[in-house]
Scaffold this motif. Sequence first.
Motif, short mmCIF file in Angstrom:
data_model
loop_
_atom_site.label_atom_id
_atom_site.label_comp_id
_atom_site.label_asym_id
_atom_site.label_seq_id
_atom_site.Cartn_x
_atom_site.Cartn_y
_atom_site.Cartn_z
N VAL A 189 -1.53 -0.23 10.94
CA VAL A 189 -1.45 -1.51 10.22
C VAL A 189 -0.89 -2.57 11.17
CG1 VAL A 189 -1.21 -0.46 7.93
CG2 VAL A 189 0.85 -0.95 9.30
N ASP A 236 3.04 6.77 11.51
CA ASP A 236 1.78 6.62 10.76
C ASP A 236 0.72 6.00 11.66
OD1 ASP A 236 0.87 4.49 7.93
OD2 ASP A 236 -0.14 6.19 8.84
N GLU A 290 -8.59 4.38 8.73
CA GLU A 290 -7.94 4.93 7.52
C GLU A 290 -7.19 3.84 6.76
OE1 GLU A 290 -4.55 5.26 6.77
OE2 GLU A 290 -4.96 6.34 4.92
N GLU A 291 -6.57 2.94 7.48
CA GLU A 291 -5.70 1.95 6.82
C GLU A 291 -6.48 0.91 6.03
OE1 GLU A 291 -1.76 3.29 8.09
OE2 GLU A 291 -2.70 2.28 6.41
N HIS A 350 4.77 1.12 7.72
CA HIS A 350 4.12 -0.16 7.41
C HIS A 350 5.12 -1.30 7.46
CE1 HIS A 350 0.27 1.40 5.16
NE2 HIS A 350 0.57 2.13 6.20
#
Length: 512
Positions: free
Chosen positions: A132, A162, A196-197, A471
């Motif tokens: 992200v 992540d 994916e995000e 995030h």
Amino acid sequence: MRKALKFVCALLSLLIALLVVSCIRTFLLTVSRSAAPTPCHRNESQGYITSEDAWPRFKKALQFRTVSNAPHVYNRKDLQEFVTFLLQSYPQVFQSPHVRRDIINEYSLLISVSGKNRSLTPYLLAAHLDVVPVVQEEWTHDGFGAEEEDDGSMVYARGAIDDKSNVIAQLEALSFLISKGIQPQRGFFLAFGHDEEVGGHDGAARIAEELWKRGIHDLDFVLDEGLTVLKDLFQGLPNNIAGIGVTEKGSLHLNLSVHSEGGHSSMPPKQTSIGILSAALAKLEANQHDIIFDEMTHNFVESISLDMPFPLNVVTSNLWLFKPLVARALAKGVSESMVRTTTAVTMFQGGLKPNVIPPTAWAVINHRIHPKQTIAEIIDRNRAVVNDKRVTITPLPGSYNAHPVSPHHPKKDRPYRLIRDTLLQIYPNVVTAPLPLVANTDTKHYLSFSKHVFRHNPIVLDVKTELHRIHGRDERLSKANLESAINFYYHLMMNADSDEHPDKSHSHSSEL
Ligand SMILES: N[C@@H](Cc1ccccc1)C(=O)O
Ligand SMILES: CCCCCC(=O)O
Ligand SMILES: [Zn+2]
Ligand SMILES: [Zn+2]
């Protein structure tokens, strides 16, 4: 008066009786609890991998700005460079005769490892290459600088948790396996999606298509990112909790918009579109969706109850009496997202100029839907709470209900037991628990391949100091966590070979 006094005395003595019964029940449960069996592993002498060699590769991986902004909108140049870097960093993996690698849809990476025993159904480990965005002014470190703490124990960068840690850890584990000359019995895939995000439509979805086209219609199990090992989820709990995501909540993006007459700000209406919309959002935040204490939550609370200090152990091991109290306690802090559909107002736009009445205002709410609720229910309740015809509520594309619950008996369900036991090998003192993942992953694209789909990130995160970094700002990972993740995947690759036909002669009296 005398009657009232008698009633109060009766009530008090009933309460005391119930408390005494609860304490006795907790005591009996505690003394009769079988000692947690040492997890039984056929590969005790699996060896251990240090992160010395992996650490510089991990730091380099973190410096690629593989940011996803919206569906089909991501940094193609850095994704390409990141994949090239991975292919160049593990030559012994990609030169192995047992490994095939495919670039899927230009930026995703599918690594196929063939097993000696073709009769064993392969499994799939998933991770993702994208991250992200970084709001650099919020960070105290360069979001893509991979700067270390002075003692080299920690690295700061977007993607540290992540999800680049899992990309690197899975590749390091495979590399170690190959360096030991081991070809696994059971084949497996490493599936690294590149978006994916933003829903995985270009990455994981296309990897799934490729597998299907190749005739791979069944996977023994799927393991993707997810819940981590949590430190101090609840005060007073002596052991960390390793949640294994056996389902994941649904995700609903709702657009709320208001269109009203524009005009000169010197002659304003009572409420402009911004005011109307703000009032609607305030109502939704003030009226959260219902607390749901389902059987999975019930089992989770009971699984940790006897490890809690007095009187929490009495309260949590007697849900027949204290369920309403425990439900209210869970509905606070981090655990709240486990027991209700969450409401997050994540975007808001309105207004053109200081002296112009705004004709429109819009906002986006992200709901993560509890497994016991549906998209339709959430929208209907939102409409009832807002109760204002001037506000238009529209679901955005890409929303989905919660996933099916994967079988998760710690003994009978082999894939769940395999992941649980491997976790216990790396983290011997954790309490493992099947839970819904409160966020979402690329597993949505692999649900048709297996009913055994799990979401777990094998690192330890302190709830207070680390969770907000996912995030968020100053995301980071310790060297110890990277090392544990590498060893988790390596042990999983080895353990996955030996569970196909549980060895009947191998038993423990105290086994679950
Ligand atoms: N992992 C992301 C996946 C996601 C992307 C877009 C929308 C919803 C979910 C998340 O849970 O936030
Ligand atoms: C650590 C949990 C991550 C959830 C899925 C994602 O945001 O990529
Ligand atoms: Zn994420
Ligand atoms: Zn992720």
